[in-house]
Design a protein around this motif. Sequence first.
Motif, PDB file in Angstrom:
ATOM      1  N   SER A   1       0.819  -1.218   0.000  1.00 60.26           N
ATOM      2  CA  SER A   1       0.000   0.000   0.000  1.00 60.26           C
ATOM      3  C   SER A   1       0.849   1.264   0.000  1.00 60.26           C
ATOM      4  N   PHE A   2       1.973   1.222   0.724  1.00 61.86           N
ATOM      5  CA  PHE A   2       2.786   2.426   0.878  1.00 61.86           C
ATOM      6  C   PHE A   2       4.099   2.379   0.097  1.00 61.86           C
ATOM      7  N   GLY A   3       4.335   1.262  -0.597  1.00 63.31           N
ATOM      8  CA  GLY A   3       5.542   1.163  -1.408  1.00 63.31           C
ATOM      9  C   GLY A   3       6.819   1.176  -0.588  1.00 63.31           C
ATOM     10  N   VAL A   4       6.798   0.467   0.559  1.00 57.97           N
ATOM     11  CA  VAL A   4       7.978   0.417   1.420  1.00 57.97           C
ATOM     12  C   VAL A   4       8.389  -1.045   1.619  1.00 57.97           C
ATOM     13  N   ALA A   5       9.596  -1.231   2.112  1.00 61.24           N
ATOM     14  CA  ALA A   5      10.086  -2.580   2.376  1.00 61.24           C
ATOM     15  C   ALA A   5       9.310  -3.205   3.534  1.00 61.24           C
ATOM     16  N   ARG A   6       9.246  -4.520   3.539  1.00 64.48           N
ATOM     17  CA  ARG A   6       8.471  -5.205   4.580  1.00 64.48           C
ATOM     18  C   ARG A   6       8.999  -4.955   5.991  1.00 64.48           C
ATOM     19  N   PRO A   7      10.327  -4.861   6.193  1.00 66.35           N
ATOM     20  CA  PRO A   7      10.795  -4.524   7.548  1.00 66.35           C
ATOM     21  C   PRO A   7      10.270  -3.165   8.027  1.00 66.35           C
ATOM     22  N   SER A   8      10.161  -2.199   7.113  1.00 72.58           N
ATOM     23  CA  SER A   8       9.611  -0.885   7.477  1.00 72.58           C
ATOM     24  C   SER A   8       8.128  -1.007   7.798  1.00 72.58           C
ATOM     25  N   ALA A   9       7.402  -1.795   7.018  1.00 70.78           N
ATOM     26  CA  ALA A   9       5.978  -2.021   7.278  1.00 70.78           C
ATOM     27  C   ALA A   9       5.784  -2.691   8.627  1.00 70.78           C
ATOM     28  N   LYS A  10       6.624  -3.668   8.926  1.00 69.00           N
ATOM     29  CA  LYS A  10       6.535  -4.364  10.212  1.00 69.00           C
ATOM     30  C   LYS A  10       6.795  -3.404  11.365  1.00 69.00           C
ATOM     31  N   ALA A  11       7.803  -2.554  11.226  1.00 75.49           N
ATOM     32  CA  ALA A  11       8.140  -1.604  12.290  1.00 75.49           C
ATOM     33  C   ALA A  11       7.003  -0.619  12.523  1.00 75.49           C
TER      34      ALA A  11
END
Length: 223
Positions: free
Chosen positions: A45-55
């Motif tokens: 949805s936000f076009g970010v890496a999964r570690p960033s989404a998890k954080a």
Amino acid sequence: MTSDPAARLGVVGVVDAVTRRLRDQILRGEIGADLALTEAKVSASFGVARPSAKAAIEQLVASGLLVRTAHRSARVVAIDPEMVRDVYRTRMRLESAALRELARERAVPDAARAANADLLAMPAAADTATVDPDLRFHTALIDAVGSDRTSRMYRSVLDEVRLCMTQVQGRRLLEAAAIAQQHAAILDAVDAGDADRAATLLADHLGAAEERLVEALVSPARS
């Protein structure tokens, strides 16, 4: 995670930006409790890496807006009567103590007066737009005590407070004019040095919002 300090700061900035956007969507009611928020979904949805989404998800879990059980996706916390009562009574403990301190000094925070003036300038009808000045009023009371730790404690539940207040006003339960009138009475009591009256008025003010929201949750057909 990269060891380069500048790169780490960039990652933190991305996480904070995603957290803010998710938080805004939750508080506006755009993400309901029935929607699973997976790392993959947030990442896409936000076009970010999964570690960033998890954080970002973990930050919102820590703030009380999301809940995650073992091996399950995060979801927006469900507002129920028990949560509402706990949130409002936590506010009561902190704000009542702050008011008593302010009343002893007859110290009326300018920021609280300004926030209430903004409420008075709004249309009298109930509206979610009242949430921001309403919260600024109450936060100003806490901050006026001058304790960083007390302010941090209050802000640790602020997202849950905002979520409840948005529900109250989303149901058009409290009018801006009535809120401002109650705030003004609280400030008058502080200005007069009447700590007991200030605390009693606060209890009536928060208790009314608590009861109306609980009633609306229990009997949605009548809200």
